[in-house]
Design an enzyme around this catalytic site. Structure first.
Site, short mmCIF file in Angstrom:
data_model
loop_
_atom_site.label_atom_id
_atom_site.label_comp_id
_atom_site.label_asym_id
_atom_site.label_seq_id
_atom_site.Cartn_x
_atom_site.Cartn_y
_atom_site.Cartn_z
N ASP A 1 -0.07 -7.51 1.60
CA ASP A 1 0.46 -6.14 1.62
C ASP A 1 1.98 -6.15 1.70
OD1 ASP A 1 0.58 -3.41 1.69
OD2 ASP A 1 -0.34 -3.19 3.68
N HIS B 1 0.82 -1.22 0.00
CA HIS B 1 0.00 0.00 0.00
C HIS B 1 0.85 1.26 0.00
CE1 HIS B 1 0.30 0.10 4.50
NE2 HIS B 1 0.20 1.39 4.29
N SER C 1 4.26 2.30 8.14
CA SER C 1 3.94 1.26 7.15
C SER C 1 5.14 0.88 6.31
CB SER C 1 2.84 1.74 6.21
OG SER C 1 1.61 1.57 6.81
#
Ligand code: ARG
Length: 293
Positions: free
Chosen positions: A138, A90, A231
């Protein structure tokens, strides 16, 4: 794609502070993070500062441009080989090589003297082939235009083993992400926090949708978690009798940050299925061969 939609879709720094050029984009990102927006922790996310040079496999992804890396950092990553960076899908899905840069060997983002900055190879953004269809996969790889020098890649677990992810064990997650999910505070110096690994059952209770036990692990406790901006960064641990840490996860998502009953969700690098299905794209197969997985 244009850059604002790249940030928009990447969960870019959720909480904006001050009037930077990208403030509008960032508030759009806040709205976009529907699931995250409902819960805001009142407290700091429980980490401590990292000393210069510690966890050298940890890297920052930057948007290309002028100015301090501190203002350009939007995700973390790790060194999987001298020319392959491991991160979250992402963070980079839809981005082109020239929109991204990687800085490795740097602890303080604004200190341009630290570490090595690398451009991304043409077509160097390789997203897991299952990511578009199922947000659970992801993970992505970023191929550098030129290899890094003198940084040992992080060790990765043997796929299909779960000894490293037994519930109750502790792991460390690092990043330059938000340290205060109420106010929004993005540190200049890398931070780390120890989080307990949870059982798949517990993760599933917290996230009845959006948690796939075959490719995810979850970790964290009230007051201790990763958050927006972390992230793509590594979740890692050491094991007895081994000097080097093993990276067991990649920071992926979570409902708010550090809230009770809402642990962080990580892509599990111990997952056999994650590595197996990487074969579903030619580029994925290539990466796997490079990393000899
Ligand atoms: N998606 C976030 C990002 O883009 C990471 C969220 C992690 N959340 C958590 N509660 N551990 O940086």
């Amino acid at each position: 794609m244009n850059f604002s939609s790249f940030k928009h879709s990447s969960g870019f720094r959720g909480v904006a502070v001050g009037l930077t050029a990208s403030a509008l984009v960032m508030s759009a990102a806040v709205l976009a993070q529907g699931a995250d927006a409902g819960h805001r922790s009142q407290r700091i996310i429980g980490g401590t500062e990292v000393a210069n040079g510690a966890h050298p496999f940890s890297v920052a992804l930057l948007e290309t441009g002028h100015g301090s890396a501190r203002d350009r950092q939007f995700c973390g990553g790790s060194v999987a080989s001298p020319d392959v960076i491991l991160t979250a899908a992402h963070c980079v899905a839809g981005a082109t090589s020239n929109e991204l840069e990687v800085v490795a060997g740097r602890t303080v983002l604004s200190d341009a003297k630290q570490g090595q900055v690398r451009a991304v190879a043409p077509e160097g953004v390789v997203v897991h082939p299952r990511y578009a269809k199922n947000r659970a996969y992801d993970v992505a790889f970023v191929i550098l235009a030129k290899p890094l020098k003198g940084i040992s890649p992080v060790k990765l677990p043997t796929a299909g083993t779960d000894a490293l992810i037994r519930p109750g064990q502790k792991a460390t997650v690092v990043g330059w992400g938000n340290t205060d999910s109420n106010m929004g505070n993005f540190p200049d110096r890398l931070r780390q926090v120890q989080v307990p690994l949870l059982a798949h059952d517990e993760c599933q209770v917290s996230y009845p949708k959006g948690y796939d036990s075959s490719v995810n692990i979850c970790a964290g406790a009230e007051g201790k978690d990763s958050c927006q901006g972390d992230s793509g960064g590594p979740l890692f641990r050491t094991v007895r009798g081994r000097q080097d840490p093993l990276q067991i996860g990649v920071v992926s998502s979570g409902d708010g940050c550090a809230e009770q009953g809402a642990p962080g969700i990580y892509t599990s690098l111990s997952s056999a299925k994650l590595w197996k299905t990487l074969d579903e794209s030619a580029k994925g197969r290539e990466i796997k061969e490079w990393l000899r997985r």
